[in-house]
Write a protein that holds these residues in place. Sequence first.
Motif, PDB file in Angstrom:
ATOM      1  N   UNK A  21       0.808  -1.205   0.000  1.00 34.14           N
ATOM      2  CA  UNK A  21       0.000   0.000   0.000  1.00 34.14           C
ATOM      3  C   UNK A  21       0.848   1.264   0.000  1.00 34.14           C
ATOM      4  N   UNK A  22       1.951   1.257   0.752  1.00 32.03           N
ATOM      5  CA  UNK A  22       2.836   2.419   0.797  1.00 32.03           C
ATOM      6  C   UNK A  22       3.478   2.682  -0.559  1.00 32.03           C
ATOM      7  N   UNK A  23       3.869   1.618  -1.265  1.00 28.86           N
ATOM      8  CA  UNK A  23       4.456   1.780  -2.601  1.00 28.86           C
ATOM      9  C   UNK A  23       3.429   2.376  -3.554  1.00 28.86           C
ATOM     10  N   UNK A  24       2.204   1.876  -3.510  1.00 32.65           N
ATOM     11  CA  UNK A  24       1.159   2.409  -4.384  1.00 32.65           C
ATOM     12  C   UNK A  24       0.894   3.877  -4.079  1.00 32.65           C
ATOM     13  N   UNK A  25       0.931   4.230  -2.812  1.00 35.94           N
ATOM     14  CA  UNK A  25       0.713   5.637  -2.428  1.00 35.94           C
ATOM     15  C   UNK A  25       1.827   6.526  -2.973  1.00 35.94           C
ATOM     16  N   UNK A  26       3.081   6.089  -2.825  1.00 37.67           N
ATOM     17  CA  UNK A  26       4.202   6.853  -3.368  1.00 37.67           C
ATOM     18  C   UNK A  26       4.133   6.930  -4.883  1.00 37.67           C
ATOM     19  N   UNK A  27       3.701   5.845  -5.512  1.00 37.66           N
ATOM     20  CA  UNK A  27       3.613   5.808  -6.978  1.00 37.66           C
ATOM     21  C   UNK A  27       2.630   6.850  -7.485  1.00 37.66           C
ATOM     22  N   UNK A  28       1.469   6.949  -6.849  1.00 36.43           N
ATOM     23  CA  UNK A  28       0.476   7.944  -7.263  1.00 36.43           C
ATOM     24  C   UNK A  28       1.031   9.349  -7.060  1.00 36.43           C
ATOM     25  N   UNK A  29       1.691   9.577  -5.933  1.00 32.80           N
ATOM     26  CA  UNK A  29       2.253  10.902  -5.662  1.00 32.80           C
ATOM     27  C   UNK A  29       3.300  11.293  -6.701  1.00 32.80           C
ATOM     28  N   UNK A  30       4.009  10.305  -7.243  1.00 27.74           N
ATOM     29  CA  UNK A  30       5.050  10.565  -8.234  1.00 27.74           C
ATOM     30  C   UNK A  30       4.524  10.629  -9.663  1.00 27.74           C
ATOM     31  N   UNK A  70      -3.065   1.438   3.922  1.00 22.77           N
ATOM     32  CA  UNK A  70      -1.732   1.985   3.672  1.00 22.77           C
ATOM     33  C   UNK A  70      -1.697   2.794   2.384  1.00 22.77           C
ATOM     34  N   UNK A  71      -2.535   2.420   1.417  1.00 21.25           N
ATOM     35  CA  UNK A  71      -2.573   3.125   0.149  1.00 21.25           C
ATOM     36  C   UNK A  71      -3.251   4.481   0.238  1.00 21.25           C
ATOM     37  N   UNK A  72      -4.098   4.689   1.218  1.00 19.73           N
ATOM     38  CA  UNK A  72      -4.737   5.989   1.473  1.00 19.73           C
ATOM     39  C   UNK A  72      -5.448   6.558   0.239  1.00 19.73           C
ATOM     40  N   UNK A  73      -6.099   5.685  -0.533  1.00 21.27           N
ATOM     41  CA  UNK A  73      -6.848   6.144  -1.694  1.00 21.27           C
ATOM     42  C   UNK A  73      -6.090   6.049  -3.003  1.00 21.27           C
ATOM     43  N   UNK A  74      -4.838   5.598  -2.961  1.00 25.11           N
ATOM     44  CA  UNK A  74      -4.034   5.496  -4.188  1.00 25.11           C
ATOM     45  C   UNK A  74      -4.648   4.546  -5.205  1.00 25.11           C
ATOM     46  N   UNK A  75      -5.372   3.546  -4.728  1.00 24.73           N
ATOM     47  CA  UNK A  75      -5.957   2.544  -5.614  1.00 24.73           C
ATOM     48  C   UNK A  75      -6.874   3.141  -6.676  1.00 24.73           C
ATOM     49  N   UNK A  76      -7.417   4.310  -6.421  1.00 25.24           N
ATOM     50  CA  UNK A  76      -8.409   4.889  -7.323  1.00 25.24           C
ATOM     51  C   UNK A  76      -7.820   5.955  -8.244  1.00 25.24           C
ATOM     52  N   UNK A  77      -6.483   6.126  -8.170  1.00 29.74           N
ATOM     53  CA  UNK A  77      -5.784   7.054  -9.059  1.00 29.74           C
ATOM     54  C   UNK A  77      -4.710   6.330  -9.865  1.00 29.74           C
ATOM     55  N   UNK A  78      -4.798   5.016  -9.926  1.00 36.02           N
ATOM     56  CA  UNK A  78      -3.756   4.181 -10.501  1.00 36.02           C
ATOM     57  C   UNK A  78      -4.404   2.961 -11.129  1.00 36.02           C
ATOM     58  N   UNK A  79      -3.881   2.533 -12.279  1.00 30.56           N
ATOM     59  CA  UNK A  79      -4.347   1.273 -12.862  1.00 30.56           C
ATOM     60  C   UNK A  79      -3.508   0.146 -12.257  1.00 30.56           C
ATOM     61  N   UNK A  80      -4.159  -0.722 -11.502  1.00 29.02           N
ATOM     62  CA  UNK A  80      -3.483  -1.832 -10.827  1.00 29.02           C
ATOM     63  C   UNK A  80      -3.771  -3.116 -11.592  1.00 29.02           C
ATOM     64  N   UNK A  81      -2.715  -3.793 -12.043  1.00 28.73           N
ATOM     65  CA  UNK A  81      -2.844  -5.017 -12.829  1.00 28.73           C
ATOM     66  C   UNK A  81      -2.288  -6.177 -12.001  1.00 28.73           C
TER      67      UNK A  81
END
Length: 278
Positions: free
Chosen positions: A140-149, A171-182
């Motif tokens: 989740x933390x990686x996905x959060x950083x990925x969205x921020x970047x 942990x993702x804090x909403x990152x899942x909805x700003x990123x395409x996760x495969x």
Amino acid sequence: MQITSNMRRITSREHPVFKKLFKLQRSSRQRRDDGLALLDGIHLLQSYLASGRIPELLIVSESGGQHAEINQLLGSIGKDFGRADCLMLSDALFNQISLVKTPVGIMTLVRIPRHTRSVDSYEDSFCIALEAIQDPGNLGSILRSAVAAGVKDAFLSSDCADSWSPKTLRAGMGAHFSLRIHEDSDLIQIACQFNGNVIATALAGADNIYHTDLRGPVMFAFGNEGCGVSEELLEVVRERVAIPMPGCAESLNVAAAAAICLFEKIRQENSGESYSQE
């Protein structure tokens, strides 16, 4: 409560809807089979709504129904989406579903997004490939950083932690909805087909990341917390990089390493300086 016209109440843990929600929180197989996940709390619901998606179901505890911010949020949902389907549970039943130590009193049942674009269409993207990340907090933390970047796509191997588990979502804090996760991705195939620079973190035979040109289309590959990126994947990446560590630690947490790599690319892209490898 702002939403009353479509409100249902459940008072028994034997109710089939309660049983389904209880199992969804605890079973990755159930989430995969149903294509559904539960978001716990106000922030995740707000992030979901901001992405333009419509919830399948709102679940509110009796005490949550008295919460001013929850009432305001439910009112805005009713205004924007009409008669939202809403379920009220006793605090005792709600707390049995929620895995948060002190739940605020609202959960949301959502459909898990599925992305089917061809790998060939990601040549201009900023992507990450995650191999066998085991800890949902790290994922989740990686996905959060990925969205921020500004990362657009995250490709996860089949042996990664469940990206839609409650801990990963928190942990993702909403990152899942700003990123395409495969999920369940063939990372070797994707790395071979990506029309950009594929870069993996490694300890041996790696270049200093601060001396590596990260501009343009890049896919970063990050590996398992204990073993790192597998030899099979390392064989097909184009560059290996390492983060200099002047201290006595042997390695960095994978989520910390990912954040450093992602934002070093951002620094290079925004520096406005001509790049020369040293």
